[in-house]
Motif scaffolding. Structure first.
Motif, PDB file in Angstrom:
ATOM      1  N   LEU A 252       0.831  -1.200   0.000  1.00  0.00           N
ATOM      2  CA  LEU A 252       0.000   0.000   0.000  1.00  0.00           C
ATOM      3  C   LEU A 252       0.875   1.263   0.000  1.00  0.00           C
ATOM      4  N   SER A 253       1.919   1.279   0.808  1.00  0.00           N
ATOM      5  CA  SER A 253       2.823   2.433   0.884  1.00  0.00           C
ATOM      6  C   SER A 253       3.521   2.661  -0.453  1.00  0.00           C
ATOM      7  N   SER A 254       4.003   1.594  -1.056  1.00  0.00           N
ATOM      8  CA  SER A 254       4.712   1.716  -2.325  1.00  0.00           C
ATOM      9  C   SER A 254       3.804   2.288  -3.400  1.00  0.00           C
ATOM     10  N   ARG A 255       2.576   1.773  -3.468  1.00  0.00           N
ATOM     11  CA  ARG A 255       1.642   2.258  -4.492  1.00  0.00           C
ATOM     12  C   ARG A 255       1.294   3.726  -4.254  1.00  0.00           C
ATOM     13  N   THR A 256       1.134   4.096  -3.007  1.00  0.00           N
ATOM     14  CA  THR A 256       0.756   5.470  -2.690  1.00  0.00           C
ATOM     15  C   THR A 256       1.881   6.447  -3.005  1.00  0.00           C
ATOM     16  N   VAL A 257       3.130   6.091  -2.650  1.00  0.00           N
ATOM     17  CA  VAL A 257       4.273   6.967  -2.943  1.00  0.00           C
ATOM     18  C   VAL A 257       4.455   7.107  -4.444  1.00  0.00           C
ATOM     19  N   ALA A 258       4.318   6.006  -5.176  1.00  0.00           N
ATOM     20  CA  ALA A 258       4.460   6.071  -6.625  1.00  0.00           C
ATOM     21  C   ALA A 258       3.409   6.993  -7.239  1.00  0.00           C
ATOM     22  N   SER A 259       2.185   6.897  -6.757  1.00  0.00           N
ATOM     23  CA  SER A 259       1.113   7.767  -7.262  1.00  0.00           C
ATOM     24  C   SER A 259       1.420   9.231  -6.966  1.00  0.00           C
ATOM     25  N   SER A 260       1.968   9.489  -5.803  1.00  0.00           N
ATOM     26  CA  SER A 260       2.295  10.865  -5.439  1.00  0.00           C
ATOM     27  C   SER A 260       3.424  11.419  -6.308  1.00  0.00           C
ATOM     28  N   ILE A 261       4.400  10.578  -6.659  1.00  0.00           N
ATOM     29  CA  ILE A 261       5.489  11.020  -7.529  1.00  0.00           C
ATOM     30  C   ILE A 261       4.950  11.418  -8.897  1.00  0.00           C
ATOM     31  N   VAL A 262       4.017  10.638  -9.400  1.00  0.00           N
ATOM     32  CA  VAL A 262       3.418  10.968 -10.696  1.00  0.00           C
ATOM     33  C   VAL A 262       2.718  12.321 -10.629  1.00  0.00           C
ATOM     34  N   GLN A 263       1.998  12.568  -9.529  1.00  0.00           N
ATOM     35  CA  GLN A 263       1.307  13.851  -9.384  1.00  0.00           C
ATOM     36  C   GLN A 263       2.313  15.010  -9.321  1.00  0.00           C
ATOM     37  N   ILE A 264       3.429  14.798  -8.650  1.00  0.00           N
ATOM     38  CA  ILE A 264       4.450  15.854  -8.583  1.00  0.00           C
ATOM     39  C   ILE A 264       5.011  16.133  -9.979  1.00  0.00           C
ATOM     40  N   CYS A 265       5.323  15.098 -10.727  1.00  0.00           N
ATOM     41  CA  CYS A 265       5.912  15.271 -12.061  1.00  0.00           C
ATOM     42  C   CYS A 265       4.947  15.986 -13.010  1.00  0.00           C
ATOM     43  N   ALA A 266       3.648  15.826 -12.774  1.00  0.00           N
ATOM     44  CA  ALA A 266       2.659  16.426 -13.676  1.00  0.00           C
ATOM     45  C   ALA A 266       2.198  17.801 -13.217  1.00  0.00           C
ATOM     46  N   SER A 267       2.756  18.301 -12.119  1.00  0.00           N
ATOM     47  CA  SER A 267       2.201  19.509 -11.493  1.00  0.00           C
ATOM     48  C   SER A 267       2.834  20.809 -11.980  1.00  0.00           C
ATOM     49  N   SER A 268       3.794  20.742 -12.901  1.00  0.00           N
ATOM     50  CA  SER A 268       4.515  21.971 -13.256  1.00  0.00           C
ATOM     51  C   SER A 268       3.716  22.874 -14.182  1.00  0.00           C
ATOM     52  N   GLY A 269       2.912  22.288 -15.052  1.00  0.00           N
ATOM     53  CA  GLY A 269       2.198  23.095 -16.039  1.00  0.00           C
ATOM     54  C   GLY A 269       3.077  23.598 -17.158  1.00  0.00           C
ATOM     55  N   GLU A 270       4.368  23.161 -17.195  1.00  0.00           N
ATOM     56  CA  GLU A 270       5.293  23.588 -18.235  1.00  0.00           C
ATOM     57  C   GLU A 270       5.162  22.667 -19.441  1.00  0.00           C
ATOM     58  N   PRO A 271       5.538  23.173 -20.624  1.00  0.00           N
ATOM     59  CA  PRO A 271       5.404  22.354 -21.834  1.00  0.00           C
ATOM     60  C   PRO A 271       6.327  21.136 -21.788  1.00  0.00           C
TER      61      PRO A 271
ATOM     62  N   SER B 160       7.785  -3.813  -5.026  1.00  0.00           N
ATOM     63  CA  SER B 160       6.460  -3.337  -5.437  1.00  0.00           C
ATOM     64  C   SER B 160       6.542  -1.901  -5.970  1.00  0.00           C
ATOM     65  N   PHE B 161       7.379  -1.094  -5.331  1.00  0.00           N
ATOM     66  CA  PHE B 161       7.530   0.297  -5.757  1.00  0.00           C
ATOM     67  C   PHE B 161       8.086   0.364  -7.180  1.00  0.00           C
ATOM     68  N   CYS B 162       9.097  -0.457  -7.486  1.00  0.00           N
ATOM     69  CA  CYS B 162       9.658  -0.473  -8.841  1.00  0.00           C
ATOM     70  C   CYS B 162       8.606  -0.876  -9.864  1.00  0.00           C
TER      71      CYS B 162
ATOM     72  N   VAL C 297      19.497   8.984  -5.304  1.00  0.00           N
ATOM     73  CA  VAL C 297      20.347   9.798  -4.425  1.00  0.00           C
ATOM     74  C   VAL C 297      19.901   9.685  -2.968  1.00  0.00           C
ATOM     75  N   GLN C 298      18.580   9.627  -2.739  1.00  0.00           N
ATOM     76  CA  GLN C 298      18.040   9.555  -1.376  1.00  0.00           C
ATOM     77  C   GLN C 298      17.927   8.124  -0.858  1.00  0.00           C
ATOM     78  N   ASN C 299      18.491   7.176  -1.621  1.00  0.00           N
ATOM     79  CA  ASN C 299      18.526   5.763  -1.187  1.00  0.00           C
ATOM     80  C   ASN C 299      17.144   5.148  -1.009  1.00  0.00           C
ATOM     81  N   ILE C 300      16.174   5.624  -1.772  1.00  0.00           N
ATOM     82  CA  ILE C 300      14.860   4.981  -1.749  1.00  0.00           C
ATOM     83  C   ILE C 300      14.922   3.712  -2.586  1.00  0.00           C
ATOM     84  N   VAL C 301      15.385   3.838  -3.813  1.00  0.00           N
ATOM     85  CA  VAL C 301      15.642   2.689  -4.673  1.00  0.00           C
ATOM     86  C   VAL C 301      16.754   3.092  -5.637  1.00  0.00           C
TER      87      VAL C 301
END
Length: 608
Positions: free
Chosen positions: A109-128, A162-164, A184-188
């Protein structure tokens, strides 16, 4: 009863069949049961993968607990200010409770949730798009999210595997910097993430695309340059270490899949840069920036202490081989005609910069040996080979003698067995090196005279070697520049009188070719300029150039140049009609006699 059924069954067998025992029949039934269990297990795994792929945790959480559970999706972590009040222990406790109610492992559950949050961060810039770098706001959000992920990891509430898998499901929505920050942060680690994807071809294509974008965007904004360079360095370190680490005696140091992936990515990046160089690159265009940035990875400090000293060396040697053999479509005749356009000064600065970076790791002896090996074992790109020779003799003075020795070995082999390949290589290499000027390599005329103008020449062993030499020179006539034929005529090979016809036949052929090109042998200058853009130079123009060079040589040595003295004896028509008038051109004399006046006075004393 059972015995009678067994007998009946046996009677149904064909005449060529063997009757099986009870033990064999029972063993076959047990085997079928085991196969059935295996198929059931595989079916169960497939069903789980299918459910995980299509499971929407957010919807499931809403069904279980209502809208209040939206906090579990870590939306608070998207805003660094809002997440300041949330501790990792609070979020971990909430995740554990939710996982218990849902009946799923908390790590999944944690892995799926963190992965979903990363996707939201990557899509949040509004830049081309396309992009590979995060902006400042995204980096803040990513930092907060990774702090939570580190807490979950430390408390065994996070599954890297699961996160990968979750990340690969959304790989096209990820920015490369986000993936790098996980490393860099030793997550994976990058290696663990790349090894977890079964489709190597898709992984290579994704990495190639994003690395090209990273190289293009590296120099666009100064605020991202350091981050982009650090990213590129880490990726290249990984690929070089995994792709070029030396194998141990019994087994490969790294899994074959990862080694092949690393090699493929590096290969595609190099091919991309070489293809770009083959076109007319506009300065500061995206392709130019990408090539420049990628060639920047060929530096010793890129690899640091993390990579053994042998891996970069093998990588650099492999890269040099790939450059020298890239698209070997040019024939030898093309190289003979075009090589003057491949001098150091005329080669693209990005390509010469790559050569210099490769030379920094490999010793001159290794470089010359590598060139020799590649030429003997591969079809080569003559443009790259000869531009590499020019760069080698210009940038590494200690390599100049090594090239001379290499050419001498090539000539010895060529005349020993009438080896045409060695002969071609020797002439192309020596002509290329001579293009860089007498301060770097002896003029072609001097080399040709030294090699074939005495009884110690390679050609003087027999009639067979003489025929071989003149056949080779005759075959060059339709393709080579007039100046080379002029050298061969004015400084001919030494030939015994009984074989004089071989020389006269060649001279006749060369003079006919020169006449077709409207070039006079007698008007050849004293100092060859084989890199000139024009094959034919007017005598008066050539004479002024000769005077300038003669004065320069006189300034350096204090003696009348040998070429001038030889011309005064053996080439009187050019010397009297063109050189002397150019030297004595009227001018305002300086108060203090200069080098030109001193040269004229020295010539007068010699003549008198």
């Amino acid at each position: 009863m059972s015995e009678s059924r067994a007998q009946d069954a046996a009677s149904d067998l064909g005449p060529g069949s063997r009757r099986r025992t009870w033990a064999e029949l029972l063993a076959g039934r047990a085997e079928r049961q085991r196969q059935g269990l295996g198929r059931g297990h595989k079916l169960q795994e497939s069903a789980v993968r299918l459910l995980r792929r299509h499971l929407n945790l957010s919807d499931l959480l809403l069904e279980v607990e209502g809208s209040a559970c939206k906090t579990l999706c870590l939306n608070q972590l998207m805003d660094p200010e809002a997440s300041a009040d949330l501790s990792g222990s609070f979020i971990g406790s909430a995740l554990r409770d939710q996982a218990s109610r849902l009946g799923v492992p908390v790590a999944v559950l944690s892995s799926r949730t963190v992965a979903s949050s990363i996707v939201q961060i990557c899509a949040s810039s509004g830049e081309p798009s396309p992009r590979v770098l995060l902006n400042a706001e995204q980096r803040k959000k990513m930092s907060s999210l990774l702090e939570v992920a580190q807490y979950l990891l430390a408390h065994s509430m996070f599954s890297r595997f699961s996160f990968c898998q979750e990340l690969w499901e959304v790989q096209n929505s990820l920015l490369l910097e986000a993936v790098w920050r996980l490393h860099v942060q030793n997550i994976v680690s990058l290696q663990e993430l790349l090894e977890s994807h079964a489709d190597t071809r898709a992984t290579v294509a994704w990495l190639f695309r994003d690395l090209c974008l990273l190289c293009e965007q590296m120099e666009v904004s100064t605020q991202h340059t350091d981050i982009a360079r650090a990213m590129l360095s880490d990726f290249v370190q990984l690929f070089v270490l995994r792709g070029f680490q030396k194998n141990s005696g019994l087994r490969s140091v790294e899994p074959a899949q990862m080694a092949q992936l690393a090699m493929d990515v590096l290969q595609r990046m190099l091919m991309f840069t070489l293809e770009a160089l083959a076109t007319e690159l506009q300065d500061e265009s995206p392709a130019y920036r990408a090539v420049k940035s990628w060639f920047g990875v060929f530096c010793g400090h890129t690899y640091g202490a993390a990579v053994s000293t042998d891996a970069p060396k093998r990588f650099f040697s492999h890269t040099l081989t790939q450059v020298l053999t890239h698209k070997p479509v040019l024939r030898v005749s093309d190289a003979v005609q075009m090589q003057r356009d491949w001098s150091f000064a005329k080669t693209h600065p990005l390509l010469t910069s790559l050569y210099r970076r490769l030379f920094a790791v490999l010793r001159p002896e290794e470089l010359v040996g590598h060139l020799q090996e590649v030429l003997e074992t591969h079809e080569v790109n003559w443009r790259h080979v000869l531009s590499c020779v020019s760069t080698l003799v210009i940038c590494l003075p200690e390599a100049q003698q090594l090239v001379k020795d290499w050419v001498a070995r090539l000539l010895a082999r060529a005349f020993e067995s009438c080896d045409l390949d060695s002969m071609v290589t020797a002439f192309l290499v020596v002509r290329q090196a001579a293009l860089e000027g007498p301060s770097v390599f002896p003029p072609y005329s001097d080399w040709f005279q030294a090699s074939f103008g005495s009884t110690r020449g390679f050609h003087s062993g027999s009639k067979k070697t003489l025929v071989f030499l003149f056949k080779f020179l005759s075959d060059l006539v339709p393709f080579e520049a007039p100046r080379y034929m002029q050298v061969h005529i004015l400084h001919p090979p030494l030939v015994p009188s009984k074989y004089r016809s071989l020389l006269t036949d060649y001279v006749t052929l060369a003079k006919t070719r020169l006449a077709d090109l409207k070039v006079s042998v007698e008007n050849m200058g004293l100092y060859e300029d084989l890199s000139s853009a024009r094959d034919i130079t007017e005598p008066h123009s050539q004479a002024h150039q000769d005077v300038e060079k003669a004065v320069a040589v006189f300034e350096h040595t204090g003696k009348v140049p040998v070429a001038v003295m030889e011309a005064s004896i053996f080439r009187r028509p050019y010397y009297v009609s063109h050189f002397l008038p150019a030297l004595l051109t009227p001018r305002v004399l300086p108060r203090t006699p200069d080098s030109r006046v001193a040269l004229i006075e020295s010539l007068r004393r010699v003549i008198l």
